[in-house]
Design a protein around this motif. Structure first.
Motif, mmCIF file in Angstrom:
data_model
loop_
_atom_site.group_PDB
_atom_site.id
_atom_site.type_symbol
_atom_site.label_atom_id
_atom_site.label_comp_id
_atom_site.label_asym_id
_atom_site.label_seq_id
_atom_site.Cartn_x
_atom_site.Cartn_y
_atom_site.Cartn_z
ATOM 1 N N ILE A 57 -5.681 5.167 2.277
ATOM 2 C CA ILE A 57 -4.618 4.234 1.910
ATOM 3 C C ILE A 57 -4.988 3.666 0.541
ATOM 4 N N VAL A 58 -3.992 3.468 -0.312
ATOM 5 C CA VAL A 58 -4.277 2.857 -1.619
ATOM 6 C C VAL A 58 -3.404 1.621 -1.800
ATOM 7 N N GLY A 59 -4.026 0.535 -2.208
ATOM 8 C CA GLY A 59 -3.283 -0.652 -2.591
ATOM 9 C C GLY A 59 -2.720 -0.431 -3.980
ATOM 10 N N THR A 89 0.836 -1.200 0.000
ATOM 11 C CA THR A 89 0.000 0.000 0.000
ATOM 12 C C THR A 89 0.870 1.249 0.000
ATOM 13 N N LEU A 90 0.257 2.336 -0.421
ATOM 14 C CA LEU A 90 0.878 3.645 -0.270
ATOM 15 C C LEU A 90 0.006 4.417 0.691
ATOM 16 N N ARG A 91 0.610 4.788 1.799
ATOM 17 C CA ARG A 91 -0.073 5.581 2.824
ATOM 18 C C ARG A 91 0.403 7.021 2.712
ATOM 19 N N PHE A 92 -0.379 7.905 3.252
ATOM 20 C CA PHE A 92 -0.036 9.325 3.277
ATOM 21 C C PHE A 92 -0.090 9.767 4.732
ATOM 22 N N LEU A 93 1.005 10.326 5.206
ATOM 23 C CA LEU A 93 1.111 10.741 6.592
ATOM 24 C C LEU A 93 1.239 12.258 6.664
ATOM 25 N N GLY A 116 -13.562 2.896 -2.465
ATOM 26 C CA GLY A 116 -13.803 2.687 -3.875
ATOM 27 C C GLY A 116 -12.647 2.003 -4.566
ATOM 28 N N THR A 117 -12.886 1.667 -5.813
ATOM 29 C CA THR A 117 -11.835 1.117 -6.655
ATOM 30 C C THR A 117 -11.707 2.011 -7.882
ATOM 31 N N PRO A 174 -7.157 -2.942 -11.064
ATOM 32 C CA PRO A 174 -7.755 -1.791 -10.384
ATOM 33 C C PRO A 174 -7.064 -1.527 -9.050
ATOM 34 N N TYR A 175 -7.134 -0.285 -8.636
ATOM 35 C CA TYR A 175 -6.568 0.152 -7.361
ATOM 36 C C TYR A 175 -7.692 0.238 -6.346
ATOM 37 N N THR A 176 -7.439 -0.264 -5.158
ATOM 38 C CA THR A 176 -8.423 -0.184 -4.083
ATOM 39 C C THR A 176 -7.995 0.907 -3.121
#
Length: 113
Positions: free
Chosen positions: A71-73, A53-57, A91-92, A78-80
């Motif tokens: 958070i995005v996988g 995942t890519l998280r944003f802090l 969403g996706t 598709p991206y979740t």
């Protein structure tokens, strides 16, 4: 594994795929990282790739807010996109730019302003 001490360095290392940093060897991370960096609101946040995942802090270490923001996988498309702490799927998206749009739409008001 080295961690950048500030937001600008974290993005630079992520986009340059600097060896021995988080996500450097993850080809699937590139499209979502590039799309996220193009968005001014996300470029102000600390990017933190971990566990697919890519998280944003909000801030660099220490990461007290690690579960606060979307958070995005990055194994897509598709991206979740998940709400903070995986509370729900928001969403996706069929491409990285659509995933960024979902992320931004679910940022808390204090990040957007």
């Amino acid at each position: 594994m080295s961690e950048a001490r500030d937001v600008e360095t974290a993005w630079r290392w992520l986009l340059e795929r600097r060896p021995h940093t988080r996500g450097a060897h993850e080809d699937a991370l590139v499209p979502i990282a590039e799309a996220a960096y193009r968005h001014p609101m996300l470029a102000r946040l600390y990017p933190f790739p971990t566990r697919g995942t890519l998280r944003f802090l909000r801030t660099p270490s220490p990461w007290h807010d690690a579960d606060d923001l979307p958070i995005v996988g990055y194994a897509g498309p598709p991206y979740t996109v998940y709400a903070g702490s995986y509370a729900s799927i928001v969403g996706t998206a069929s491409n990285a730019d659509e995933a960024v749009t979902l992320i931004v739409a679910h940022l808390p008001d204090d990040v957007v302003s």
